[in-house]
Design an enzyme around this catalytic site. Sequence first.
Site, PDB file in Angstrom:
ATOM      1  N   ASP A  37       0.946  -1.331  -0.173  1.00 15.99           N
ATOM      2  CA  ASP A  37      -0.058   0.282  -0.194  1.00 15.99           C
ATOM      3  C   ASP A  37       0.778   1.257  -0.081  1.00 15.99           C
ATOM      4  OD1 ASP A  37      -2.038   1.799   0.360  1.00 15.99           O
ATOM      5  OD2 ASP A  37      -3.238   0.344   1.307  1.00 15.99           O
ATOM      6  N   LEU A  51       1.379   3.019  -6.561  1.00 13.85           N
ATOM      7  CA  LEU A  51       0.989   2.279  -7.737  1.00 13.85           C
ATOM      8  C   LEU A  51       1.023   3.143  -9.054  1.00 13.85           C
ATOM      9  CD1 LEU A  51      -2.173   0.007  -6.661  1.00 13.85           C
ATOM     10  CD2 LEU A  51       0.347  -0.363  -6.614  1.00 13.85           C
ATOM     11  N   TYR A 108     -15.226   6.864 -10.915  1.00 13.49           N
ATOM     12  CA  TYR A 108     -14.743   5.816 -10.064  1.00 13.49           C
ATOM     13  C   TYR A 108     -15.377   4.302 -10.780  1.00 13.49           C
ATOM     14  CZ  TYR A 108     -14.706   1.965  -6.488  1.00 13.49           C
ATOM     15  OH  TYR A 108     -14.794   0.779  -5.772  1.00 13.49           O
TER      16      TYR A 108
HETATM   17  C1  15L Z   1     -17.710   0.223  -3.826  1.00 18.31           C
HETATM   18  O1  15L Z   1     -17.190  -0.077  -4.703  1.00 18.31           O
HETATM   19  C2  15L Z   1     -16.668   1.113  -2.664  1.00 18.31           C
HETATM   20  O2  15L Z   1     -15.435   0.811  -2.765  1.00 18.31           O
HETATM   21  C3  15L Z   1     -17.411   0.885  -1.463  1.00 18.31           C
HETATM   22  O3  15L Z   1     -16.848   1.789  -0.659  1.00 18.31           O
HETATM   23  C4  15L Z   1     -18.816   1.003  -1.243  1.00 18.31           C
HETATM   24  O4  15L Z   1     -19.317   2.214  -1.731  1.00 18.31           O
HETATM   25  C5  15L Z   1     -19.427   0.162  -2.284  1.00 18.31           C
HETATM   26  O5  15L Z   1     -18.869   0.514  -3.695  1.00 18.31           O
HETATM   27  C6  15L Z   1     -20.912   0.146  -2.431  1.00 18.31           C
HETATM   28  O6  15L Z   1     -21.469   0.292  -3.369  1.00 18.31           O
HETATM   29  O7  15L Z   1     -21.812  -0.165  -1.340  1.00 18.31           O
END
Ligand code: 15L
Length: 266
Positions: free
Chosen positions: A32, A50, A134
């Site tokens: 990490d 990364l 994201y």
């Molecule tokens: C995700 O991809 C996130 O990383 C997590 O923190 C949550 O928000 C989850 O989705 C979710 O949809 O509950």
Amino acid sequence: MKNILVTGAAGDIGSRLRKLLKGVYPRIRWSDLKTPAGLGPDEEFVAADLGKMADVEKIVEGIDGIVHLGGFSVEGPWDTILQSNIVGTYNIFEAATCAKVKRVVFASSNHAVGFYPRSQRIGVNVTVRPDSRYGVSKAFGESIGAFYADKHGLRVTCLRIGNVADAPVDQRRLAIWLKPEDLVQLIRIGLEHRDIKFEIFYGASNNAAAWWDNSNAQRHGYHPVGKADDYRDQAMAAQAKLAADPIGDKFQGGPFCSAEYDAERD
Ligand code: 15L
């Protein structure tokens, strides 16, 4: 699989896996940006950014299989998503291939398909419908995973993870909850199943309210033990305290869909 690398070791899922994967593989290297809290003397940790190829080359050296959880795990500004999730994920796949790593399990997310309505049951072969920058980065990860599998023979498993937690925390999570032990099952299938070339599985437990068809994971031996319905009352009580979210409540991605939403402007 003897030498495993797990990125994102300091995050919530990484921290859970540090306990749940103990003793499962002979050697696990955790990585990490920052050192995880409570690192034991028996745990190998190598810090890496990364976004920097030189760092990634260092952590993949001598590794047979990678569990790539690292990156930015919620919606964020484009520059953050670009560096952490797009450049970072490219670096992992490229460095893994150069270092002759055999397998990668990529932590994708339900947010790669978050704009499917909750009324639609979807399998793994649907077109991606990301609900956020994201989610776009997770769709990119699946796409580059397919590319390295098809072109370079890396064995790649993408897990469209729902929500990893001790219990489902609201109505949406009754559909997408993933018990941590079930995540371990999925990771182990990705790292060990002899038939894996490129696969996408949904990261969800055995949830009565599920809106995903996870038969591809089941075909590979997945037998989830978690049942979100066992926690229905507490999840619905928590839901009752949340503000109504007309857009988020319609789509699978929930608040990731309603944030910044203005598709109905004229
Ligand atoms: C995700 O991809 C996130 O990383 C997590 O923190 C949550 O928000 C989850 O989705 C979710 O949809 O509950």
